[in-house]
Design an enzyme around this catalytic site. Structure first.
Site, PDB file in Angstrom:
ATOM      1  N   THR A 189       0.857  -1.191   0.000  1.00  0.00           N
ATOM      2  CA  THR A 189       0.000   0.000   0.000  1.00  0.00           C
ATOM      3  C   THR A 189       0.890   1.238   0.000  1.00  0.00           C
ATOM      4  OG1 THR A 189       0.010   0.000   2.396  1.00  0.00           O
ATOM      5  CG2 THR A 189      -1.801  -1.147   1.341  1.00  0.00           C
ATOM      6  N   GLU A 334      -6.035  -3.154  -1.451  1.00  0.00           N
ATOM      7  CA  GLU A 334      -6.553  -4.247  -0.625  1.00  0.00           C
ATOM      8  C   GLU A 334      -7.719  -4.974  -1.285  1.00  0.00           C
ATOM      9  OE1 GLU A 334      -5.638  -1.291   0.413  1.00  0.00           O
ATOM     10  OE2 GLU A 334      -4.833  -1.292   2.440  1.00  0.00           O
ATOM     11  N   LYS A 447     -14.343  18.393  10.154  1.00  0.00           N
ATOM     12  CA  LYS A 447     -15.392  18.329  11.179  1.00  0.00           C
ATOM     13  C   LYS A 447     -15.679  19.737  11.678  1.00  0.00           C
ATOM     14  CE  LYS A 447     -13.765  13.775  12.346  1.00  0.00           C
ATOM     15  NZ  LYS A 447     -12.363  13.839  11.915  1.00  0.00           N
ATOM     16  N   TRP A 452     -19.956  16.838   9.547  1.00  0.00           N
ATOM     17  CA  TRP A 452     -18.887  16.519   8.603  1.00  0.00           C
ATOM     18  C   TRP A 452     -19.074  17.288   7.295  1.00  0.00           C
ATOM     19  CZ3 TRP A 452     -18.122  10.452   8.554  1.00  0.00           C
ATOM     20  CH2 TRP A 452     -17.643  10.056   9.813  1.00  0.00           C
TER      21      TRP A 452
END
Ligand code: AMP
Length: 550
Positions: A189, A334, A447, A452
Site C-alpha cells: 500500500t 486491498e 469536522k 462533517w
C-alpha cells in the site's frame, strides 16, 4: 451431496494458455524504454513467458520466492506477470516513485530474491542495490546492446541481462498445477503514515477478479477492444488489465515511460485504442494537450477513471468535447483493486444528459463479488438512500483478509453473523439504487461544529472553474467550529483568479456553511506515488495557517 463437475484450480497460467490457443495472433504493442515501438502477439508472449519461467528456475527461483519488478507498462513486464506467478513464485511489483529508503524497506520485508528493472530505474537500482538484504541478482530488462556501461555495472552486484537469460532457454515448459489459493503476487500500500503494508493476492482471487473486471458493467472489455492501460503495472496489477487482456483477447497497448499527453495521444491514434484506464491527474495532462492542439480522438470510446475522485468537469470534458465516455470506478490495493464501477441501470437511460452526468460522478455500484455497507461511528449499518455518509466496509473473495506477515494485526471487523468486513478508510454515502459516492478519506473529513464536510465535493466544484488546474480542500483549525474548510488551489498556467471570484463560484452549488473559509494559491499540489493528492503534506505545510474567520 456434492456437485459432479470437474475440479480445476483457477491459476493465472490458465489465462495465458487460453490466450495463446484462442487469441494467438492478437497484438501486444509496447513503447519501449529503448525508444522504439515493439510489437508481438499473445503467442509470442506465451512462448517467451515459458522461456522466462525456465530462466527463473535456472536462477534458483522456486515457490514461494518473491521476485520483484521496478518497471513500466510493457511486454517484458507482462512476461514477468505470467512467468513468475505461473511457475508458483510471487511477483512483487514495486512502485518506483517510492523513496529509495521505502524501496529497501519493502524489498527486505518481502524478502525479494531477484529484482528485474527497466533501464530508466538504473539510478534507483544503484541507490538500493547494496542496501537490500535478500536480493541475489538484479536483471536489466533489455538486450545486451543496451546494458549499462561496465563502470556502472560493476557497482551493481550480480547484474544480469534479461534477453540473455531468455536466449539461454527453450520454451519446452509445462505450467505446474497447484492449489488455487497459492500466493501469486504482492503489492504494498502507498502508506501515507507508517511503513507500507503488503497485500498478498492469490491465483484464485486474481482469476475471479479478472472475470469480474472484464464484465460489461465493470471495465467492459472484449476481444474487439484495443486497451491502453495508463495505470501502471506497479500499482495494483494495472487494475488487472494484463490479465483481462489474456482472458478476452483484447489488443494491449503499453505506453512505457511515455505518460505525457503527446505520447499517449499518439499511441491512442496509431494503435486504434478503444479503452483506457488511469488516475485523474494523467487525464488532465492528456486533455490539456488535446485541447491545446485542437485534436480529436478517432477510436477512443471510453476511459476508466479511478484512484481518486474523477472531477465532474473531467467527465463533461471527455463526453462533450471528445465523445469519450468516462467510466468512474473505485477500489483499492486491498481489493485487487475493483470494488465499484459506475454504469447505468435501464432507468438512467431515460434521464437528461445532465442528470446522467450527475450519476456518472458517483463511484458506482458494487460489482458481483463485492459486498459493501456504510456504518456509523458505532459500527451500526446505515440505510441506503439517505444523505447520511458513513465508514465504508467491504467483503468478498478478492478482498484482503490480513496483511503480509500479519502486519497491523487482524484488519477485519466482524458483523453479528460473524462475517469479517474490511474497513476501507473511505467515507461514503449510498443512494437508493446502490450507487456509492465517496465523500472523503476518513482522515481527510472536515469536522465543523460537530458536522462533517466532505472535501471531495468542495474540490469538484473548484475544479469546475475554468481557471483551476487542481484543488485540495483540507481542514484548518477554527476556535469556534473546531475545523473549517481551507481550499488549496493550483491555477491553470497563465490563468487569472482571485479568492473572491472562486468563493463566489460556490454560491448556489452547495449549502452555504460548506463554503470554504479561505483560499490559498500554490504553484503545485504534492502528489504521491500513485498520483493522489497528498493532503497530509498540505496539512503539515499549512498547520499554522490562520483562517481570516478564526
Ligand atoms: P490505493 O490502494 O493506493 O489504490 O488507494 C485506494 C484509495 O484511493 C481508496 O481507498 C480511495 O480513498 C481512493 N480512491 C480510489 N478510487 C477512487 C475514486 N474513484 N474516487 C475517490 N477515491 C478513490
Amino acid at each position: 451431496m456434492n456437485g459432479q463437475m470437474m475440479q480445476q484450480p483457477l491459476l493465472i497460467s490458465s489465462l495465458l494458455v487460453h490466450a495463446e490457443r484462442h487469441h494467438g495472433e492478437r497484438e501486444i504493442v509496447s513503447r519501449r524504454v529503448e525508444g522504439d515501438i515493439h510489437r508481438y502477439t499473445y503467442k509470442d508472449l506465451a512462448t517467451r513467458s515459458r522461456r522466462l519461467a525456465k530462466a527463473l528456475a535456472a536462477l534458483g527461483v522456486k515457490a514461494p520466492d518473491r521476485v520483484a519488478t521496478l518497471a513500466w507498462n510493457g511486454y517484458r513486464h507482462m512476461e514477468l506477470y505470467y512467468a513468475v506467478s505461473g511457475s508458483g513464485a510471487v511477483l512483487h511489483t514495486v512502485n518506483p516513485r517510492l523513496h529509495p529508503d521505502q524501496i529497501v524497506y519493502i524489498a527486505d520485508h518481502a524478502e525479494d530474491q531477484v529484482l528485474f528493472f527497466d533501464l530508466t530505474f538504473l539510478p534507483l537500482i544503484q541507490a538500493v542495490a547494496n542496501r537490500t538484504k535478500t536480493v541475489k541478482a538484479f536483471v536489466a530488462m533489455t538486450d545486451r546492446a543496451h546494458m549499462p556501461a561496465a563502470d556502472v555495472a560493476a557497482r551493481i552486484p550480480h547484474l544480469l541481462c534479461y534477453e540473455e537469460l531468455l536466449e539461454a532457454q527453450d520454451d519446452r515448459y509445462a505450467w505446474p498445477e497447484f492449489d488455487e489459493n497459492t500466493a501469486s503476487s504482492l503489492c504494498y500500500t502507498s502508506g501515507t503514515t507508517g511503513n507500507p503494508k503488503g497485500v498478498l493476492y492469490s491465483h484464485r482471487s486474481t482469476v475471479l477478479h479478472t472475470y469480474a473486471a472484464a464484465m460489461p458493467d465493470a471495465l467492459n472489455c472484449s476481444a474487439r477492444d484495443s486497451i491502453l492501460p495508463v495505470v501502471p503495472m506497479f500499482h495494483v496489477n494495472a487494475w488487472s488489465l494484463p490479465y483481462v487482456g489474456c482472458m478476452t483477447g483484447a489488443k494491449l497497448v503499453y505506453p512505457g515511460a511515455g505518460l505525457d499527453g503527446k505520447s499517449l495521444y499518439e499511441l491512442f491514434e496509431s494503435e486504434g485504442v478503444t479503452v483506457s484506464a488511469g488516475v485523474p491527474t494523467v487525464w488532465q495532462g492528456l486533455l490539456a494537450y488535446v485541447e491545446a492542439n485542437d485534436l480529436k480522438f478517432s477510436t477512443m470510446k471510453r476511459t476508466v477513471i479511478g484512484g481518486s475522485a474523477c472531477p465532474p468537469a473531467m467527465i463533461h470534458a471527455f463526453g462533450e468535447k471528445f465523445g469519450v465516455h468516462v467510466l468512474h470506478a473505485w477500489g483499492m490495493t486491498e481489493m485487487s483493486p475493483l470494488g465499484t464501477a459506475c454504469t447505468f441501470k435501464p432507468k438512467h437511460l431515460a434521464l437528461s444528459q445532465e442528470e446522467r452526468y450527475a450519476v456518472m460522478a458517483k463511484q458506482g455500484r458494487a460489482i458481483y463479488g463485492v459486498d459493501m455497507k456504510i456504518v456509523d461511528p458505532n459500527g451500526k449499518e446505515l440505510p441506503w438512500g439517505s444523505e447520511t455518509s458513513g465508514d465504508l466496509y467491504v467483503r468478498g473473495p478478492w478482498i484482503i483478509s490480513r496483511y503480509f506477515k500479519e502486519e497491523g494485526g487482524d484488519p477485519l471487523i466482524k458483523d453479528e453473523a460473524g462475517h469479517g468486513w474490511f474497513p476501507t478508510g473511505d467515507v461514503a454515502k449510498i443512494d437508493a439504487d446502490g450507487y456509492m459516492q465517496i465523500t472523503d478519506r476518513s482522515k481527510d473529513v472536515i469536522k465543523s461544529g460537530g458536522e462533517w464536510i466532505g472535501s471531495i465535493d468542495l474540490e469538484n466544484i473548484a475544479m469546475a472553474h475554468p481557471a483551476v488546474a487542481m484543488a485540495a480542500c483540507i481542514a484548518a483549525p477554527h476556535p469556534k467550529w473546531d475545523e473549517r474548510p481551507l481550499l488549496v488551489v493550483m491555477k491553470k498556467p497563465g490563468a487569472e483568479l482571485t479568492k473572491e471570484e472562486l468563493l463566489a463560484f460556490y454560491e448556489g452549488k452547495i449549502a452555504k456553511w460548506w463554503t470554504p473559509d479561505d483560499v490559498v494559491f500554490v504553484d503545485a499540489i504534492p502528489l504521491g506515488a500513485t498520483g493522489k493528492m497528498q493532503k497530509n503534506k498540505l496539512r503539515e505545510a499549512l498547520k499554522d495557517y490562520k483562517l481570516p474567520t478564526a
